[in-house]
Write a protein that holds these residues in place. Sequence first.
Motif, PDB file in Angstrom:
ATOM      1  N   THR A 162     -29.493  -9.325   0.885  1.00  0.00           N
ATOM      2  CA  THR A 162     -28.362  -9.425  -0.036  1.00  0.00           C
ATOM      3  C   THR A 162     -28.838  -9.786  -1.439  1.00  0.00           C
ATOM      4  OG1 THR A 162     -27.029 -10.218   1.819  1.00  0.00           O
ATOM      5  CG2 THR A 162     -26.108 -10.488  -0.378  1.00  0.00           C
ATOM      6  N   ILE A 163     -29.795 -10.688  -1.543  1.00  0.00           N
ATOM      7  CA  ILE A 163     -30.322 -11.098  -2.848  1.00  0.00           C
ATOM      8  C   ILE A 163     -31.026  -9.923  -3.526  1.00  0.00           C
ATOM      9  CG2 ILE A 163     -32.003 -12.590  -3.991  1.00  0.00           C
ATOM     10  CD1 ILE A 163     -31.357 -14.696  -1.828  1.00  0.00           C
ATOM     11  N   VAL A 164     -31.819  -9.173  -2.759  1.00  0.00           N
ATOM     12  CA  VAL A 164     -32.514  -8.011  -3.313  1.00  0.00           C
ATOM     13  C   VAL A 164     -31.512  -6.952  -3.740  1.00  0.00           C
ATOM     14  CG1 VAL A 164     -34.092  -6.119  -2.761  1.00  0.00           C
ATOM     15  CG2 VAL A 164     -34.645  -8.448  -2.057  1.00  0.00           C
ATOM     16  N   GLU A 210     -27.437  -1.720 -10.326  1.00  0.00           N
ATOM     17  CA  GLU A 210     -27.443  -1.171 -11.686  1.00  0.00           C
ATOM     18  C   GLU A 210     -26.192  -1.595 -12.426  1.00  0.00           C
ATOM     19  OE1 GLU A 210     -28.196   2.958 -12.042  1.00  0.00           O
ATOM     20  OE2 GLU A 210     -29.616   2.966 -10.389  1.00  0.00           O
ATOM     21  N   HIS A 211     -26.380  -1.982 -13.668  1.00  0.00           N
ATOM     22  CA  HIS A 211     -25.256  -2.338 -14.523  1.00  0.00           C
ATOM     23  C   HIS A 211     -25.071  -1.221 -15.526  1.00  0.00           C
ATOM     24  CE1 HIS A 211     -25.099  -6.404 -12.935  1.00  0.00           C
ATOM     25  NE2 HIS A 211     -26.421  -6.446 -13.024  1.00  0.00           N
TER      26      HIS A 211
END
Length: 71
Positions: free
Chosen positions: A5-7, A13-14
């Motif tokens: 989940t952290i990865v 992408e923003h």
Amino acid sequence: MTLATIVALATEEHHGNVQAETFVFGIIAFVVFLLLGFVTLSYRNVANRHAHKAEAYAQAHGAELQAGHHH
């Protein structure tokens, strides 16, 4: 939170406004070029500031200057 989940969150992408995010780099470059231009202009007309020294040297070494460039 798991490592997966952290990865996943870190690699997400923003899709923001890229131009607004990188506009600061253009401002920094513009300021640097302005400063370099100011430094360049500060050396303008330096030879004429010391014209009296150049004239005194020319009078003292006039024959050598006309004969050629020797070191």
